[in-house]
Design a protein around this motif. Structure first.
Motif, mmCIF file in Angstrom:
data_model
loop_
_atom_site.group_PDB
_atom_site.id
_atom_site.type_symbol
_atom_site.label_atom_id
_atom_site.label_comp_id
_atom_site.label_asym_id
_atom_site.label_seq_id
_atom_site.Cartn_x
_atom_site.Cartn_y
_atom_site.Cartn_z
ATOM 1 N N VAL A 25 0.812 -1.222 0.000
ATOM 2 C CA VAL A 25 0.000 0.000 0.000
ATOM 3 C C VAL A 25 0.846 1.275 0.000
ATOM 4 C CG1 VAL A 25 -0.447 0.024 2.526
ATOM 5 C CG2 VAL A 25 -2.061 1.090 0.954
ATOM 6 N N SER A 26 1.897 1.313 0.836
ATOM 7 C CA SER A 26 2.667 2.565 0.894
ATOM 8 C C SER A 26 3.680 2.663 -0.240
ATOM 9 C CB SER A 26 3.362 2.701 2.251
ATOM 10 O OG SER A 26 4.168 1.578 2.474
ATOM 11 N N ARG A 27 3.821 1.587 -1.009
ATOM 12 C CA ARG A 27 4.731 1.656 -2.174
ATOM 13 C C ARG A 27 4.045 2.290 -3.376
ATOM 14 N NH1 ARG A 27 7.729 -4.116 -0.998
ATOM 15 N NH2 ARG A 27 8.639 -3.346 0.906
ATOM 16 N N PHE A 28 2.714 2.298 -3.375
ATOM 17 C CA PHE A 28 1.991 2.840 -4.528
ATOM 18 C C PHE A 28 1.153 4.074 -4.182
ATOM 19 C CE2 PHE A 28 3.211 -1.263 -6.046
ATOM 20 C CZ PHE A 28 3.394 -1.093 -7.404
ATOM 21 N N PHE A 29 0.635 4.124 -2.956
ATOM 22 C CA PHE A 29 -0.251 5.234 -2.582
ATOM 23 C C PHE A 29 0.447 6.148 -1.585
ATOM 24 C CE2 PHE A 29 -3.099 1.940 -4.045
ATOM 25 C CZ PHE A 29 -4.063 2.637 -4.755
ATOM 26 N N ASP A 30 0.043 7.427 -1.562
ATOM 27 C CA ASP A 30 0.496 8.342 -0.511
ATOM 28 C C ASP A 30 -0.339 8.039 0.721
ATOM 29 O OD1 ASP A 30 2.392 9.671 -1.964
ATOM 30 O OD2 ASP A 30 0.911 11.052 -2.823
ATOM 31 N N VAL A 31 0.224 7.302 1.639
ATOM 32 C CA VAL A 31 -0.550 6.911 2.824
ATOM 33 C C VAL A 31 -0.355 7.947 3.933
ATOM 34 C CG1 VAL A 31 -0.619 4.425 2.382
ATOM 35 C CG2 VAL A 31 1.354 5.406 3.546
ATOM 36 N N PRO A 32 -1.374 8.162 4.754
ATOM 37 C CA PRO A 32 -1.248 9.130 5.840
ATOM 38 C C PRO A 32 -0.486 8.575 7.043
ATOM 39 C CG PRO A 32 -3.443 8.186 5.838
ATOM 40 C CD PRO A 32 -2.728 7.581 4.678
ATOM 41 N N CYS A 33 -0.371 7.253 7.128
ATOM 42 C CA CYS A 33 0.430 6.627 8.182
ATOM 43 C C CYS A 33 1.026 5.342 7.619
ATOM 44 C CB CYS A 33 -0.387 6.367 9.451
ATOM 45 S SG CYS A 33 -2.079 5.865 9.164
ATOM 46 N N GLU A 34 2.170 4.980 8.159
ATOM 47 C CA GLU A 34 2.949 3.878 7.585
ATOM 48 C C GLU A 34 2.639 2.570 8.320
ATOM 49 O OE1 GLU A 34 5.275 4.110 5.083
ATOM 50 O OE2 GLU A 34 5.812 1.988 5.274
ATOM 51 N N PRO A 35 2.067 1.554 7.626
ATOM 52 C CA PRO A 35 1.841 0.288 8.328
ATOM 53 C C PRO A 35 3.152 -0.488 8.494
ATOM 54 C CG PRO A 35 1.114 0.106 6.053
ATOM 55 C CD PRO A 35 1.618 1.514 6.222
ATOM 56 N N VAL A 36 3.368 -1.014 9.676
ATOM 57 C CA VAL A 36 4.551 -1.831 9.941
ATOM 58 C C VAL A 36 4.069 -3.263 10.163
ATOM 59 C CG1 VAL A 36 6.503 -2.209 11.504
ATOM 60 C CG2 VAL A 36 5.695 0.137 11.039
ATOM 61 N N MET A 37 4.543 -4.194 9.346
ATOM 62 C CA MET A 37 4.112 -5.597 9.463
ATOM 63 C C MET A 37 4.857 -6.221 10.639
ATOM 64 S SD MET A 37 3.996 -6.350 5.383
ATOM 65 C CE MET A 37 3.502 -8.070 5.437
ATOM 66 N N LYS A 38 4.286 -6.044 11.827
ATOM 67 C CA LYS A 38 4.996 -6.367 13.068
ATOM 68 C C LYS A 38 4.964 -7.859 13.376
ATOM 69 C CE LYS A 38 6.880 -3.861 15.565
ATOM 70 N NZ LYS A 38 8.332 -3.626 15.531
ATOM 71 N N VAL A 39 3.743 -8.432 13.458
ATOM 72 C CA VAL A 39 3.693 -9.839 13.892
ATOM 73 C C VAL A 39 2.546 -10.586 13.211
ATOM 74 C CG1 VAL A 39 2.446 -9.195 16.033
ATOM 75 C CG2 VAL A 39 3.589 -11.397 15.908
ATOM 76 N N ILE A 40 2.858 -11.804 12.778
ATOM 77 C CA ILE A 40 1.855 -12.683 12.167
ATOM 78 C C ILE A 40 1.673 -13.866 13.115
ATOM 79 C CG2 ILE A 40 3.651 -13.786 10.770
ATOM 80 C CD1 ILE A 40 1.624 -14.352 8.619
ATOM 81 N N CYS A 41 0.400 -14.282 13.282
ATOM 82 C CA CYS A 41 0.116 -15.279 14.312
ATOM 83 C C CYS A 41 -0.665 -16.457 13.734
ATOM 84 C CB CYS A 41 -0.684 -14.600 15.419
ATOM 85 S SG CYS A 41 -1.122 -15.697 16.763
ATOM 86 N N GLY A 42 -0.291 -17.671 14.133
ATOM 87 C CA GLY A 42 -1.012 -18.885 13.755
ATOM 88 C C GLY A 42 -0.752 -19.922 14.827
ATOM 89 N N ARG A 43 -1.294 -21.140 14.641
ATOM 90 C CA ARG A 43 -1.147 -22.119 15.719
ATOM 91 C C ARG A 43 0.074 -23.009 15.559
ATOM 92 N NH1 ARG A 43 -6.845 -24.437 14.495
ATOM 93 N NH2 ARG A 43 -5.898 -23.996 12.489
ATOM 94 N N ASN A 44 0.542 -23.155 14.332
ATOM 95 C CA ASN A 44 1.632 -24.097 14.063
ATOM 96 C C ASN A 44 2.937 -23.319 13.879
ATOM 97 O OD1 ASN A 44 3.481 -25.493 12.289
ATOM 98 N ND2 ASN A 44 1.887 -27.042 12.048
ATOM 99 N N GLU A 45 3.858 -23.480 14.854
ATOM 100 C CA GLU A 45 5.038 -22.617 14.881
ATOM 101 C C GLU A 45 5.897 -22.671 13.607
ATOM 102 O OE1 GLU A 45 7.429 -23.000 18.394
ATOM 103 O OE2 GLU A 45 8.495 -21.149 17.934
ATOM 104 N N PRO A 46 6.284 -23.874 13.128
ATOM 105 C CA PRO A 46 7.114 -23.877 11.910
ATOM 106 C C PRO A 46 6.407 -23.228 10.716
ATOM 107 C CG PRO A 46 6.927 -26.113 12.833
ATOM 108 C CD PRO A 46 6.071 -25.224 13.672
ATOM 109 N N ASP A 47 5.090 -23.500 10.574
ATOM 110 C CA ASP A 47 4.364 -22.948 9.420
ATOM 111 C C ASP A 47 4.227 -21.432 9.512
ATOM 112 O OD1 ASP A 47 4.127 -25.417 8.380
ATOM 113 O OD2 ASP A 47 1.944 -25.588 8.583
#
Ligand SMILES: NC(=O)c1ccc[n+]([C@@H]2O[C@H](COP(=O)([O-])OP(=O)(O)OC[C@H]3O[C@@H](n4cnc5c(N)ncnc54)[C@H](O)[C@@H]3O)[C@@H](O)[C@H]2O)c1
Length: 371
Positions: A25-47
């Motif tokens: 999104v911030s690579r193509f649009f002028d965004v008013p705030c910058e999203p930071v992809m901080k943490v992704i969550c699931g149940r299976n640790e290796p996956d």
């Protein structure tokens, strides 16, 4: 620029689509705030670790409750099956996070209402991911309707057809279990047609309903001889009456051989008509009543003047499915910057769920049911 830390729960189909949207999104649009992809969550640790690496998240985690309560998280993005939407959204709202949730909002009307109550009570911004509103051709259709160019609307025909369940050997996934998915084609795909009906035509007042399960048991797992029951609809049909006098029909099926992701609507008004089909998503068909030489024309919706298009490519250089999610997170970021509630939001989710609920009731009662 303000930075917003995102936590995303779920990492498969929608997890991949949303990750791409947050990244682009911030690579193509002028965004008013910058999203930071901080943490992704699931149940299976290796996956989930693998997904974090592949999609570009800083961290991975396996406990959504811990993630949602973290002080450094601003936005919780819910990309898990329907049965988990309520607990995750309520916990996120209580922790004062922005809540972005996949559709349908919940598995039941009661759960959807509790989710709306949680975001309203806690005063947090909320959005529901009916991403098709933000296909440029759909956004253009809405502009044309709002400008009154097709006049008073008489008809809405919404069909959302897929064929991935035609094969009886296809295993019973979570999407075929009522406890996990709430319903079948109804909540999964007809809910999108209902959202587009509400967005483009208006509120639905009354419905008839027909839900049908063609194959009542399937292999419990891919290749397994053990069978498991299917307790959701394979196809969902409804006639609808709108509050504004328009009439329509909604059809969702995962048994329409040859139709892959045929999300189509046709709208007929007093001065013209509009047709959209996701399988040709860069096009919008428009008919304007202009005498004997008038006819349907196909607009290639890739002009810089068309909604969302100027950030992408020159005219005729088409865009795809994933862009609808990028446009959705763009509008969420804009709403967060302005401290406004975007659309569709959890109130839209509840209204949508009321229609789903009425269709289920009508299928049982074989009578028209009020929404
Ligand atoms: N907007 C759209 O067009 C669209 C398209 C597909 C799916 N959806 C919606 O997105 C949601 C997810 O669907 P999907 O297709 O990505 O499903 P999926 O099966 O591909 O992925 C589900 C993810 O949720 C995780 N998960 C399941 N239960 C969990 C739990 N209890 N705790 C933590 N994680 C859990 C799974 O590990 C997986 O990563 C559903 O609500 C679905 O209706 C929306």
């Amino acid at each position: 620029m303000q930075r917003l830390n995102i936590a995303m729960i779920g990492y498969r189909f929608m997890g991949k689509a949303h990750s791409n949207a947050w990244r682009q999104v911030s690579r193509f649009f002028d965004v008013p705030c910058e999203p930071v992809m901080k943490v992704i969550c699931g149940r299976n640790e290796p996956d989930v670790k693998k997904a974090a690496h592949a999609y570009g998240w800083e961290q991975s985690a396996t406990d959504w409750e811990e993630v949602v309560s973290r002080d450094d998280i601003d936005v919780v993005d819910i990309c898990t099956p329907g049965d988990t939407h309520l607990p995750i959204a309520v916990a996120a709202a209580r922790a004062k996070k922005v809540v972005f949730c996949e559709k349908p909002l919940a598995n039941t009307l009661g759960d959807a209402e509790r989710m709306l109550d949680a975001v309203q009570t806690n005063g947090v911004i909320h959005m529901l991911c009916h991403n098709y509103r933000r296909a440029p051709a759909v956004a253009l259709a809405r502009q044309i309707i709002k400008e009154g160019r097709i006049g008073q609307i008489y008809h809405y025909r919404g069909t959302y057809l897929q064929d991935w369940l035609v094969n009886p050997d296809f295993p019973r996934l979570w999407r075929l279990e009522k406890a996990k998915a709430g319903s079948g084609a109804l909540g999964d795909i007809a809910s999108h047609s209902i959202d587009l009906a509400r967005h483009l035509v208006g509120e639905i007042a009354e419905v008839s309903g027909l839900l049908k399960t063609f194959i009542a048991e399937r292999p419990a797992r891919a290749g397994s001889r053990e069978m498991a029951p299917v307790d959701v609809d394979d196809a969902a049909l409804a006639l609808v009456r709108f509050e504004n006098g328009a009439v329509g029909m909604i059809e969702g099926s995962r048994f329409a051989a040859g139709r892959k992701n045929y999300n189509r609507f046709e709208i007929n008004g007093s001065k013209g008509s509009l047709v959209f089909n996701l399988e040709r998503m860069n096009e919008l068909e428009l008919y304007l009543e202009e005498g004997p030489e008038s006819g349907f024309r196909t607009i290639i919706v890739t002009d810089a003047k068309h909604p969302y298009v100027s950030a992408w490519w020159p005219r005729g250089h088409i865009i795809g499915y994933e862009h609808t999610f990028t446009h959705t997170v763009l509008d969420l970021l804009r709403a967060i910057a302005e401290q406004k509630i975007p659309s569709p939001n959890f109130a839209d989710g509840v209204r949508n769920q009321r229609v789903l609920d009425a269709i289920e009731r009508a299928s049982e009662s074989k009578a028209w049911e009020k929404v």
